[in-house]
Design a protein around this motif. Sequence first.
Motif, PDB file in Angstrom:
ATOM      1  N   GLN A  57       0.800  -1.220   0.000  1.00 17.95           N
ATOM      2  CA  GLN A  57       0.000   0.000   0.000  1.00 17.95           C
ATOM      3  C   GLN A  57       0.839   1.280   0.000  1.00 17.95           C
ATOM      4  N   PHE A  58       2.135   1.146  -0.247  1.00 18.60           N
ATOM      5  CA  PHE A  58       2.935   2.351  -0.457  1.00 18.60           C
ATOM      6  C   PHE A  58       3.955   2.102  -1.554  1.00 18.60           C
ATOM      7  N   LYS A  59       4.419   3.204  -2.158  1.00 17.68           N
ATOM      8  CA  LYS A  59       5.313   3.142  -3.315  1.00 17.68           C
ATOM      9  C   LYS A  59       6.652   3.779  -2.966  1.00 17.68           C
ATOM     10  N   VAL A  60       7.707   3.253  -3.578  1.00 15.60           N
ATOM     11  CA  VAL A  60       9.064   3.751  -3.353  1.00 15.60           C
ATOM     12  C   VAL A  60       9.544   4.420  -4.645  1.00 15.60           C
ATOM     13  N   PHE A  61       9.925   5.690  -4.538  1.00 14.27           N
ATOM     14  CA  PHE A  61      10.422   6.440  -5.684  1.00 14.27           C
ATOM     15  C   PHE A  61      11.867   6.851  -5.428  1.00 14.27           C
ATOM     16  N   ARG A  62      12.727   6.559  -6.375  1.00 11.39           N
ATOM     17  CA  ARG A  62      14.118   6.984  -6.277  1.00 11.39           C
ATOM     18  C   ARG A  62      14.254   8.364  -6.903  1.00 11.39           C
ATOM     19  N   VAL A  63      14.915   9.283  -6.193  1.00 11.68           N
ATOM     20  CA  VAL A  63      15.051  10.668  -6.640  1.00 11.68           C
ATOM     21  C   VAL A  63      16.461  10.881  -7.168  1.00 11.68           C
ATOM     22  N   TYR A  64      16.550  11.411  -8.387  1.00 11.20           N
ATOM     23  CA  TYR A  64      17.851  11.617  -9.015  1.00 11.20           C
ATOM     24  C   TYR A  64      18.284  13.082  -8.889  1.00 11.20           C
ATOM     25  N   ALA A  65      19.467  13.369  -9.375  1.00  7.97           N
ATOM     26  CA  ALA A  65      20.085  14.678  -9.148  1.00  7.97           C
ATOM     27  C   ALA A  65      19.233  15.833  -9.656  1.00  7.97           C
ATOM     28  N   ASN A  66      18.491  15.616 -10.736  1.00  9.72           N
ATOM     29  CA  ASN A  66      17.650  16.676 -11.290  1.00  9.72           C
ATOM     30  C   ASN A  66      16.267  16.712 -10.654  1.00  9.72           C
ATOM     31  N   ASN A  67      16.116  15.988  -9.525  1.00 11.27           N
ATOM     32  CA  ASN A  67      14.848  15.901  -8.788  1.00 11.27           C
ATOM     33  C   ASN A  67      13.759  15.138  -9.531  1.00 11.27           C
ATOM     34  N   GLN A  68      14.131  14.471 -10.599  1.00 14.99           N
ATOM     35  CA  GLN A  68      13.166  13.619 -11.292  1.00 14.99           C
ATOM     36  C   GLN A  68      13.023  12.313 -10.522  1.00 14.99           C
ATOM     37  N   GLU A  69      11.788  11.848 -10.387  1.00 15.59           N
ATOM     38  CA  GLU A  69      11.507  10.657  -9.598  1.00 15.59           C
ATOM     39  C   GLU A  69      11.104   9.500 -10.491  1.00 15.59           C
ATOM     40  N   PHE A  70      11.593   8.302 -10.146  1.00 13.88           N
ATOM     41  CA  PHE A  70      11.202   7.090 -10.848  1.00 13.88           C
ATOM     42  C   PHE A  70      10.833   6.038  -9.817  1.00 13.88           C
ATOM     43  N   GLU A  71       9.690   5.404 -10.028  1.00 11.46           N
ATOM     44  CA  GLU A  71       9.227   4.416  -9.071  1.00 11.46           C
ATOM     45  C   GLU A  71      10.048   3.138  -9.180  1.00 11.46           C
ATOM     46  N   SER A  72      10.490   2.616  -8.046  1.00 11.05           N
ATOM     47  CA  SER A  72      11.192   1.330  -7.986  1.00 11.05           C
ATOM     48  C   SER A  72      10.151   0.228  -7.846  1.00 11.05           C
ATOM     49  N   VAL A  73      10.087  -0.665  -8.807  1.00  9.24           N
ATOM     50  CA  VAL A  73       9.022  -1.671  -8.826  1.00  9.24           C
ATOM     51  C   VAL A  73       9.548  -3.102  -8.850  1.00  9.24           C
ATOM     52  N   ARG A  74      10.840  -3.299  -9.120  1.00  8.31           N
ATOM     53  CA  ARG A  74      11.379  -4.661  -9.200  1.00  8.31           C
ATOM     54  C   ARG A  74      11.728  -5.137  -7.798  1.00  8.31           C
ATOM     55  N   LEU A  75      10.828  -5.886  -7.204  1.00  6.06           N
ATOM     56  CA  LEU A  75      10.962  -6.270  -5.803  1.00  6.06           C
ATOM     57  C   LEU A  75      12.155  -7.182  -5.548  1.00  6.06           C
ATOM     58  N   ASN A  76      12.624  -7.900  -6.559  1.00  5.03           N
ATOM     59  CA  ASN A  76      13.739  -8.832  -6.367  1.00  5.03           C
ATOM     60  C   ASN A  76      15.105  -8.169  -6.508  1.00  5.03           C
ATOM     61  N   GLU A  77      15.130  -6.904  -6.978  1.00  2.39           N
ATOM     62  CA  GLU A  77      16.404  -6.215  -7.134  1.00  2.39           C
ATOM     63  C   GLU A  77      16.936  -5.769  -5.774  1.00  2.39           C
ATOM     64  N   THR A  78      18.262  -5.763  -5.638  1.00  4.41           N
ATOM     65  CA  THR A  78      18.882  -5.355  -4.377  1.00  4.41           C
ATOM     66  C   THR A  78      19.113  -3.846  -4.368  1.00  4.41           C
ATOM     67  N   LEU A  79      19.599  -3.347  -3.224  1.00  6.82           N
ATOM     68  CA  LEU A  79      19.898  -1.926  -3.073  1.00  6.82           C
ATOM     69  C   LEU A  79      21.341  -1.602  -3.453  1.00  6.82           C
TER      70      LEU A  79
END
Length: 350
Positions: A57-79
Amino acid sequence: MAPYSSCLSVAAANRTNRIAAFAPPTPPGLTVHVDKRMTLAAFKRHLEPVVGVSSSQFKVFRVYANNQEFESVRLNETLSSFSDDNRVTIRLGRALRKGEYRVKVYQLLLKEPEPCKFLLDTVFAKGMSVRQSKEELLPQLQQQCALHLNIDRFRLRKKTWKNPGTIFLDTQTYEDDIPIFSNWEVFLELLEAPERMVCMSQLAVLARRWKPSTLVLEPFEEVVLESNSVDELKEKLGKLGQISPEDVEFAKGRGTFPCDISVLEIHQDLDWNPKVTTLNVWPLYICDDGAVVFYRNRDEAIQELSDEQRSELQKKESMRLQRTGGQQVPYSPRKEKALKIYVDGGVTRE
């Protein structure tokens, strides 16, 4: 703990990330350590007590240097890809399931100064037909945008920056017929009449008539072609403007949609009436829906302007093009200069 939207600042070590979670408005609210080998799914599970809802019920967005956000959706990927000073934003809302993609929907407004208007975020899935996605959009558009639409009176089409592209047919499916990817963007376009695009062999261009005698650019009209023939384009433009096809001249628009240009420059600055028989070759390269073409009557003379009229119109056009982001060409009034003529014997005449 009550649910909230958190901003996460990530600092990475060899195998351990130190994550500071900030609960607005007073950071920091939480600092945790995570192993870089941890998967996104495990990371979200660890955040459940902090956010106050389940990881679905919540989403994780990675924020890049230009403040553009992309949702992280691949649950099997590591950090492991996280580096020092990375930031992550947590937002409440249903997380994507396998095969689903977050999609931003914009309205295409052909007759407005700003033709691109954001409407809402939605979710499309692999294997879903365009018709099904339109059906799911209807209640969302009604609730979030107060748009009460008939499913047969709007279309979806490709969006590339502000450029409208391929028109999607109701029978097409995402992934099989239409490539779909994360953070996708599409245009929604209202139709004044039933859809005329019924097969992929058709081509839809956006036409504007240029009237040089009055220095007027008329609004966009859609022209649906059955082929990429220049003759067919001229024939249909002639019907729109009540011009004989033999007297139709056309030019492809330049730059980003809506390809706006000063009325002081359009008559001579564009490549009018290119000597080609098909649209998909140089210098046109019109191969997809959404290309802009200007057209005119070759027998219509351009209006003559005094220097004062030209200067005033230049000011108005500069202001208009600043608002629309159109092509601006600097104008400086013509000045008379003395002409020197050199003749045999070294005599100079002015």
